[in-house]
Design a protein around this motif. Structure first.
Motif: not given
Length: 314
Positions: A51, A57, A59, A63-64
Motif C-alpha cells: 500500500q 491517504e 491506497k 489502485d494508485y
C-alpha cells in the motif's frame, strides 16, 4: 557565559510518502534498503502487494496506478492534419502556429503527468535520497507544465492573428503602422492579447473573440504561475524547505523587539492542492484550440486536388 544551541529541522515533504508492507510503513530510503539484496528490478512485483501512504491517504499500489492512469487519459491529444498545401502565406504561418500549439499542449501534458506522479521509480530517482528530492522534482515539473500551457495559449493567439490578417492593424515600437515591408519576425513580435481581441471586435468576429476571452479567463491563474516562472525568478513551493528552527528577535536602541522573519513569497503553491488546475487548463486549451481551428476552417483554405478517373479499357 557562552551558550550553544543545536537544532535539527527538515522539510515537511520528507514524511509525505511511505510504503506499507506487511503492516509496517517504510520511508522510501528504508524500503529500498530492505529490498536491496533482492533480485527484483524494477520493484513492481514487490509493490503490487504493498500500500502507498501519501499525506495521510492510504491506497493499494495497484489502485494508485489505476487512478493515475485514469488522470493522464483524461488529458486529450489534439489532432490536426498538416499534410496539405495552403496557397496563402498567412494561412501557412497560421498552420505553423497550430502545430506549435499542439506541441505545447503535448509537452505540458507530459510535465503535468510527471508532477502528478507521487513518486519516481528507484531507477529514475534513487530512493536512498528519501522523499524530498522526489517532491522537489514534482514541483519543478509543475511550474514547467504551467509555462507550456501559457505558451500554448500564446500560439492560439498567433493562429487567429495570422489567419484573419489582424496584424495589418498593428503599429511598431516607433508607432508606425503596418506596411508590407515588415518581415515575419517583426509581425510575430507585435501579437498581443489586447490587440487581437480589439481587432476581432472591430471586424465582427464575435465567436472567436468569445473563445479567446473565455479561455484566457479559465487559465488566468496558470498563466500567472508561468509569468512568475519566466519573469520573477520562479515559483515558490510549500514543504520543500525546512522551517526556521528558532524565533530570533532584535531590539534597536531600546525600542520594541522585532522578530526577524524569512521572506514570505507572494505566491507559494501546494502542488497537490493545485494539480487539478493544470488538468483543467489542459482541457480548456484543448477545447479552445479545437474550436478556433474549426471556426477558421483550414481545410477549406487548403488546395483541393481533384481526383481524376482513369479511362475505362475495352
Amino acid at each position: 557565559m557562552k551558550f550553544t544551541f543545536t537544532a535539527k529541522t527538515y522539510p515537511a515533504s520528507q514524511d509525505f510518502l511511505k510504503i506499507i508492507e506487511g503492516g509496517e510503513a517504510y520511508p522510501l530510503d528504508t524500503f529500498i534498503e530492505k529490498h536491496k539484496a533482492e533480485a527484483v528490478s524494477p520493484l513492481d512485483a514487490v509493490l503490487d502487494n504493498c500500500q502507498i501512504e501519501y499525506r495521510g491517504e492510504v491506497k493499494n499500489y495497484k489502485d494508485y496506478i489505476s487512478e493515475y492512469l485514469a488522470f493522464t487519459e483524461r488529458m486529450r491529444f489534439f489532432e490536426f492534419n498538416s499534410f496539405k498545401t495552403w496557397p496563402e502565406k498567412d494561412d501557412r504561418n497560421a498552420v505553423h502556429f497550430v502545430k506549435k500549439a499542439k506541441e505545447c499542449l503535448e509537452i505540458a501534458r507530459f510535465f503535468t503527468m510527471k508532477s502528478a506522479e507521487w513518486f519516481e521509480s528507484n531507477e529514475g530517482l534513487n530512493w536512498n535520497t528519501g522523499y524530498t528530492p522526489q517532491f522537489l522534482f514534482r514541483c519543478i515539473y509543475f511550474g514547467t507544465a504551467a509555462t507550456w500551457y501559457a505558451n500554448c495559449y500564446d500560439h492560439i493567439l498567433q493562429i487567429v492573428y495570422w489567419s484573419l490578417k489582424l496584424y495589418t492593424a498593428t503599429k511598431d515600437r516607433d508607432d508606425k503602422p503596418y506596411d508590407s515591408t515588415w518581415d515575419d519576425k517583426k509581425i510575430i513580435s507585435l501579437c498581443v492579447f489586447d490587440l487581437v481581441v480589439a481587432e476581432l471586435k472591430a471586424r465582427g468576429y464575435k465567436d472567436i473573440r468569445k473563445m479567446l476571452k473565455t479561455c484566457s479567463a479559465q487559465i488566468d491563474e496558470v498563466r500567472q504561475w508561468s509569468n512568475y516562472t519566466k519573469h520573477k525568478g520562479g515559483l515558490d513551493y510549500k514543504y520543500i524547505e525546512a522551517d526556521d528552527p528558532f524565533m530570533v528577535f532584535i531590539q534597536k536602541d531600546g525600542g520594541e523587539k522585532e522578530q526577524i522573519k524569512s521572506f514570505e513569497p507572494p505566491i507559494e503553491i501546494d502542488i497537490d492542492a493545485e494539480m487539478h488546475k493544470l488538468a483543467e487548463a489542459h482541457e480548456n486549451l484543448f477545447n479552445c484550440l479545437s474550436a478556433v481551428v474549426s471556426e477558421i476552417d483550414f481545410n477549406s483554405r487548403a488546395l483541393q486536388f481533384m481526383k481524376t478517373e482513369e479511362p475505362a479499357h475495352e
